[in-house]
Design an enzyme around this catalytic site. Structure first.
Site, PDB file in Angstrom:
ATOM      1  N   GLU A  88       0.202  -0.614   5.843  1.00 55.00           N
ATOM      2  CA  GLU A  88       1.243   0.038   6.639  1.00 55.00           C
ATOM      3  C   GLU A  88       1.077   1.544   6.661  1.00 55.00           C
ATOM      4  O   GLU A  88       1.246   2.185   7.707  1.00 55.00           O
ATOM      5  CB  GLU A  88       2.621  -0.335   6.084  1.00 55.00           C
ATOM      6  CG  GLU A  88       3.782  -0.009   7.026  1.00 55.00           C
ATOM      7  CD  GLU A  88       4.314   1.416   6.875  1.00 55.00           C
ATOM      8  OE1 GLU A  88       5.057   1.879   7.757  1.00 55.00           O
ATOM      9  OE2 GLU A  88       3.975   2.062   5.852  1.00 55.00           O
ATOM     10  N   ASP A 127       0.843  -1.195   0.000  1.00 56.20           N
ATOM     11  CA  ASP A 127       0.000   0.000   0.000  1.00 56.20           C
ATOM     12  C   ASP A 127       0.879   1.246   0.000  1.00 56.20           C
ATOM     13  O   ASP A 127       2.053   1.188   0.374  1.00 56.20           O
ATOM     14  CB  ASP A 127      -0.941   0.007   1.204  1.00 56.20           C
ATOM     15  CG  ASP A 127      -0.194   0.146   2.528  1.00 56.20           C
ATOM     16  OD1 ASP A 127       0.719  -0.671   2.786  1.00 56.20           O
ATOM     17  OD2 ASP A 127      -0.497   1.073   3.303  1.00 56.20           O
TER      18      ASP A 127
END
Length: 481
Positions: A185, A119
């Site tokens: 994250e 991500d």
């Protein structure tokens, strides 16, 4: 932490493969990485094109597409056991999709877990980008695009290093390898600990490589050996039950923003050091930045003086740093002539390695309550917290990593700290207390992660792949003994 030569690792005796020619085929690994590097860059560019953002306000479909693309990369690399897994957040909604793949270790061989995250941060203001954020573009030896460095390059470094090691070692490659590519994250890893607990055995390893950090500078590799911890929260000052006319009542009472500003000013001394009693700080780092380097890297304006005392590296890595990152007050364009009854600010306090977050939070509380200006009511609300990290640089894995970095770059690697925090590393250490953790990365001081024009230095990216391939080959040959 001192600069450490990477020419030969000196842990518990020199590794056998560093002492006997032919055990680790460094030339073969280098040729393999070189041969596939253009394809590696192409795969990285394809990942950059997927805007997978884990924030709740963004469409989750691209994040799912990102996980699917990463899973396919692992299958193409020869992994058969590839899964896309999730855990639930506290509110019952699903967390980001993590991709996990596993190759079993041969009898008597250790297992290494390779972590990165797929991500990315939102792109921000498109006007600040010199090219489209989600289109990878090469300029002057760098690859630009959101996620090109943080952290899709970490994924590709892991995959390309594994591919090279598996190709060159063939049947001699007995190392167990687990890939764990997180999908949330940049949203604060809300389900990370739950995910670890749910898949404890699946993710169990002897060594963990977290590829989400930086190198010292372009051309000089580094192993990150310390990370600061973090606490944050809000400070609210209250002086009136309700707002009143500034002309009718101004003078005998000071408004809340003014008093909050006076309170904030007590958080640092005259030189800019954090002035909160009870915080850990030390100044024994062995490498340092020059003022010119720091000013260039941070885009500091001419004439603005540096804050704090001690070496610049210590101020960044091993001393606390407190920032006000939010302030509730009316915007200037809509402000009226009113004495505001309350004002609130959010603080972010980076903690030196070794600082207990709960003790730091309590120290901030004591300070703000003891320094309430003019008797104003102070409401302190604690927020998030995260532990620091201090690596065991005497571990076999750390010594091997320093050697591999030096071999790949052709110059000695250094041990460095990072001023930021990676709180989930504390979770890894608690769930797997005997694991050896290595924090590596592909970024450099000009990568601009999280900012416009994020980029990756292409030459250092290739070196990072080779360094990890050498580490995998070395661990496969000699293990951790």
């Amino acid at each position: 932490m001192t600069p450490t030569s990477a020419a030969t690792p000196d842990h518990v005796g020199t590794p056998r493969s560093a002492r006997s020619a032919g055990t680790t085929d460094a030339d073969g690994l280098r040729l393999s990485v070189d041969r596939s590097f253009e394809d590696t860059l192409e795969r990285l560019s394809e990942l950059v094109a997927i805007p997978g953002i884990a924030w709740p306000s963004f469409d989750p479909a691209p994040l799912d597409a990102s996980a699917a693309a990463v899973a396919e990369l692992l299958r193409a690399a020869g992994l058969e056991d590839v899964q896309v897994l999730r855990s639930q957040k506290d509110d019952g909604t699903p967390g980001g999709p993590a991709v996990v793949a596993r190759r079993q270790a041969a009898e008597g061989k250790p297992t290494i877990l390779l972590y990165a995250h797929h991500d990315v941060q939102p792109p921000g203001d498109p006007a600040l980008w010199e090219s489209e954020p989600f289109t990878a573009v090469e300029r002057n030896g760098r690859l630009y695009g959101r996620g090109a460095a943080d952290d899709k390059a970490g994924i590709m470094a892991h995959v390309a290093a594994y591919t090279a090691a598996a190709e060159v070692l063939g049947s001699k490659f007995g190392l167990g390898v687990t890939f764990f590519f997180e999908g949330e994250e940049e949203a604060g890893s809300p389900t990370f600990r739950t995910f670890l607990e749910a898949h404890r055995q699946l993710l169990s390893a002897d060594v963990i490589v977290v590829a989400d950090s930086s190198n010292w500078k372009v051309g000089i590799p580094a192993l990150t050996t310390s990370l600061r911890g973090l606490v944050d929260g809000t400070i609210e000052v209250q002086v009136l039950e309700h707002a009143v006319h500034s002309g009718m009542f101004g003078g005998p009472v000071l408004d809340a923003p003014t008093l909050l500003s006076r309170l904030i000013a007590t958080l640092h001394d005259a030189e800019g050091n954090v002035a909160i009693e009870g915080l850990v700080a030390y100044d024994n780092v062995g490498v340092d930045l020059t003022e010119a380097e720091y000013r260039a890297d941070s885009s500091m304006l001419d004439g603005v003086q540096l804050a704090g005392t001690g070496s610049i590296a210590a101020r960044l890595w091993t001393k606390p740093a407190l920032s006000i990152i939010g302030f509730d007050a009316p915007a200037v364009d809509v402000a009226s002539n009113t004495l505001l009854p309350r004002a609130r600010a959010k603080f972010s306090l980076r903690l030196a390695p070794g600082q207990v977050p709960a003790a730091a939070m309590e120290a901030v509380r004591r300070h703000v309550e003891a320094n309430a200006p003019f008797g104003a009511k102070v409401v302190f609300t604690p927020g998030e917290s995260g532990n620091s990290f201090l690596a065991d640089t005497s571990s076999t894995a750390a010594k091997l990593a320093m050697w591999a970095l030096g071999e790949a770059w052709g110059v000695p690697a250094v041990e460095m700290g990072i001023g930021g925090s990676i709180p989930f590393i504390a979770d890894l250490m608690e769930v797997y207390p005997d694991v050896q953790i290595l924090v590596t990365g592909v970024e450099d001081p000009d990568s601009r992660a999280h900012s416009a024009n994020e980029s990756l230095h292409i030459g250092d990216f290739k070196n990072a792949i080779l360094a990890e391939a050498l580490l995998l080959a070395q661990l496969s040959a000699d293990g951790l003994g």
